[in-house]
Design an enzyme around this catalytic site. Structure first.
Site, PDB file in Angstrom:
ATOM      1  N   SER A   9       0.845  -1.199   0.000  1.00  0.00           N
ATOM      2  CA  SER A   9       0.000   0.000   0.000  1.00  0.00           C
ATOM      3  C   SER A   9       0.877   1.244   0.000  1.00  0.00           C
ATOM      4  CB  SER A   9      -0.920   0.012   1.228  1.00  0.00           C
ATOM      5  OG  SER A   9      -0.143   0.024   2.411  1.00  0.00           O
ATOM      6  N   TYR A  43      -7.321   1.093   6.542  1.00  0.00           N
ATOM      7  CA  TYR A  43      -6.303   0.150   7.000  1.00  0.00           C
ATOM      8  C   TYR A  43      -5.121   0.848   7.664  1.00  0.00           C
ATOM      9  CZ  TYR A  43      -2.502  -3.227   6.438  1.00  0.00           C
ATOM     10  OH  TYR A  43      -1.426  -4.037   6.642  1.00  0.00           O
ATOM     11  N   TYR A  75      -7.993  -9.610   2.214  1.00  0.00           N
ATOM     12  CA  TYR A  75      -7.463 -10.461   1.135  1.00  0.00           C
ATOM     13  C   TYR A  75      -8.529 -11.384   0.520  1.00  0.00           C
ATOM     14  CZ  TYR A  75      -2.519  -9.440   2.448  1.00  0.00           C
ATOM     15  OH  TYR A  75      -1.313  -8.841   2.716  1.00  0.00           O
ATOM     16  N   ASP A  91       6.973  -9.593   8.975  1.00  0.00           N
ATOM     17  CA  ASP A  91       6.518 -10.244  10.215  1.00  0.00           C
ATOM     18  C   ASP A  91       6.024  -9.230  11.246  1.00  0.00           C
ATOM     19  OD1 ASP A  91       8.807  -9.039  11.051  1.00  0.00           O
ATOM     20  OD2 ASP A  91       9.823 -10.876  11.716  1.00  0.00           O
ATOM     21  N   THR A 122      11.953  -5.106   7.668  1.00  0.00           N
ATOM     22  CA  THR A 122      13.188  -4.331   7.514  1.00  0.00           C
ATOM     23  C   THR A 122      13.098  -3.049   8.329  1.00  0.00           C
ATOM     24  OG1 THR A 122      13.297  -5.171   5.273  1.00  0.00           O
ATOM     25  CG2 THR A 122      14.742  -3.304   5.793  1.00  0.00           C
ATOM     26  N   ASP A 205     -19.717  28.499  25.294  1.00  0.00           N
ATOM     27  CA  ASP A 205     -19.670  28.385  23.834  1.00  0.00           C
ATOM     28  C   ASP A 205     -20.473  29.528  23.199  1.00  0.00           C
ATOM     29  OD1 ASP A 205     -19.485  27.395  21.239  1.00  0.00           O
ATOM     30  OD2 ASP A 205     -20.993  25.824  21.541  1.00  0.00           O
TER      31      ASP A 205
HETATM   32  C1  SPV Z   1     -19.949  22.148  18.359  1.00  0.00           C
HETATM   33  O1  SPV Z   1     -19.455  21.016  18.497  1.00  0.00           O
HETATM   34  O2  SPV Z   1     -19.485  23.153  18.894  1.00  0.00           O
HETATM   35  C2  SPV Z   1     -21.154  22.317  17.539  1.00  0.00           C
HETATM   36  C3  SPV Z   1     -22.095  21.204  17.391  1.00  0.00           C
HETATM   37  O3  SPV Z   1     -21.351  23.387  17.043  1.00  0.00           O
HETATM   38  S1  SPV Z   1     -23.335  21.434  18.576  1.00  0.00           S
HETATM   39  O4  SPV Z   1     -22.676  21.507  19.891  1.00  0.00           O
HETATM   40  O5  SPV Z   1     -24.226  20.309  18.502  1.00  0.00           O
HETATM   41  O6  SPV Z   1     -24.016  22.670  18.301  1.00  0.00           O
HETATM   42 MG    MG Z   2     -20.187  24.934  17.780  1.00  0.00          MG
END
Ligand code: SPV
Ligand code: MG
Length: 432
Positions: A9, A43, A75, A91, A122, A205
């Protein structure tokens, strides 16, 4: 004449591969398999050289009789087609997740009297250097950035997991398991969540963690990983600022930014209508997308529009109208979000969107509707699934419990059994 088969690969042939061919020649005519791109991404590492080019490269090797494509990492396909008398392999696959493949190959060979020949792997400075160089190449912005688009054409569903630090990035990068079907599996990409990036800094957030800090998180992650990054761009901020963000993200090697159609003080979507959140108008948000697309310099980068209509209970028609408008404005993908535990509204959206648009990638974040499987999402036309916060949510209770127990017992002995050993933690991070 007997047939000796070996599968490659690799993107670069080094003395290890030449040694395998030399050994294989002792057993008969040598057939080399080229592990397909689709199988390689599950993989081991992502191919920087596509399968057709790798096939050409392997064909030029001395002593080779034929080169064929191997599509199944187990495979099954080549063994059924070729019935090789011998399979030659280094191996180095007797431990770790790869050992499951080894066991499977031995079982298959036993059914018709074929034999596995293992050649000492190797090692050495040159081979180590090539491995490192390949990894370095994959981590470079120009390779990493285009990888998301490449993955979209290689796999039915791109699986992204949240990362908010070098360490969580490494977990997404390196976690490989043997799945139920006996094949190996791993994540394709990383999601730099605003929720988890903020939470890691002890902040809400609400777009409070500024872009310089968010970019620092990206750099912490890009320094130690190679997988592509989808960045949570929140609302994208002011259009005048968003265009600069697009340029910076491209420069950092990020593959996609997802921006949500909200304005004003953004709160996390999972609050839904419990807090006041304002959706941007179709026109306003389309204009932001168009400005971002205009600012973008590479063809690799994607701007994905996230629709909050279902979160804000504005209805399916509104969500679909927005999806159409945002694609027209230039969006490279649509993320549809929901906070219901029942996935039916998400699936209804996907089905209706696919009736009108067969190609634009659909992204979903099944945090609330977490019973849905990746296979079911594929059936409804979803292209990217993001596990947006599960690493943070698993680490937090574990850390909290440890802190409480050390306070409770006035020593650390009682918690020790569930901790990673000191030996493991100091060797967790590879040194150059
Ligand atoms: C984040 O992960 O900050 C997102 C997704 O924006 S959510 O928290 O579901 O809004
Ligand atoms: Mg977000």
């Amino acid at each position: 004449m007997k047939t000796a088969y070996t599968c490659f690969s690799t993107d670069v042939i080094h003395e290890g591969h030449l040694n395998i061919i030399k050994e294989a020649l002792k057993y008969g005519r040598v057939v080399v398999g080229c592990l397909s791109d689709k199988a390689s991404i599950r993989y081991n590492s992502f191919p920087t050289v596509p399968e057709d080019k790798r096939m050409e490269m392997y064909k030029k090797l001395d002593g080779i009789d034929t080169v064929i494509m191997q599509d199944d990492m187990l495979y099954d396909d080549v063994i059924e087609y070729l019935h090789p008398d011998y399979i030659i392999h280094g191996d180095n696959w007797s431990s770790g997740p790869e050992s499951a493949i080894r066991t499977h190959v031995i079982e298959l060979l036993n059914t018709y009297g074929g034999q596995l020949i293992e050649v000492p792997y190797t090692t050495g400075e040159h081979v180590h250097k090539i491995d490192l160089q390949l990894k370095e190449k994959l981590s470079m912005p120009e390779y990493r950035r285009k990888r998301l688009k490449q993955l979209l054409s290689m796999t039915p569903i791109v699986k992204a997991m949240e990362a908010h630090s070098g360490l969580t990035g490494l977990i997404v990068e390196k976690t490989v398991i043997e799945a139920d079907n006996g094949r190996l599996d791993q994540f394709d990409a990383m999601w730099i969540s605003s929720l988890c990036d903020s939470t890691a800094k002890g902040k809400p957030d609400i777009e409070l963690v500024d872009m310089s800090s968010r970019f620092r998180t990206i750099e912490d992650i890009t320094e130690v990983t190679t997988k592509p990054i989808i960045f949570d761009g929140d609302t994208g901020g002011l259009t005048e600022h968003f265009v600069y963000t697009v340029r910076s993200l491209e420069r950092l090697g990020v593959s996609a930014v997802i921006i949500e159609d909200k304005k004003g003080l953004k709160k996390n979507s999972l609050f839904g209508t419990e807090v006041e959140q304002t959706q941007a108008s179709i026109e306003e948000f389309s204009q932001k997308i168009a400005a971002g697309k205009k600012a973008q310099l590479t063809d690799d980068f994607m701007i994905i529009a996230r629709i909050e209509s279902l979160i804000l209970e504005k209805g399916m028609e509104d969500a679909l109208a927005r999806a159409t408008a945002f694609v027209q404005a230039g969006a490279d993908g649509i993320m549809i979000h929901s906070r219901k535990s029942d996935p039916s509204e998400i699936l209804e959206f996907c089905d209706k969107f696919r009736e009108q648009d067969k190609t634009t990638p659909i992204v979903v974040v099944p945090t609330s509707f977490n019973t849905i499987t990746e296979g079911e999402l594929v059936e409804h036309g979803v292209n990217i699934v993001i596990y947006a916060n599960q690493l943070t949510r698993s680490a937090f209770p574990a850390m909290q419990q440890t802190a409480q127990d050390i306070l409770r017992y006035h020593r650390a002995k009682e918690v020790d059994d569930r901790l990673m050993s000191i030996k493991k933690i100091i060797t967790l991070i590879d040194e150059l």
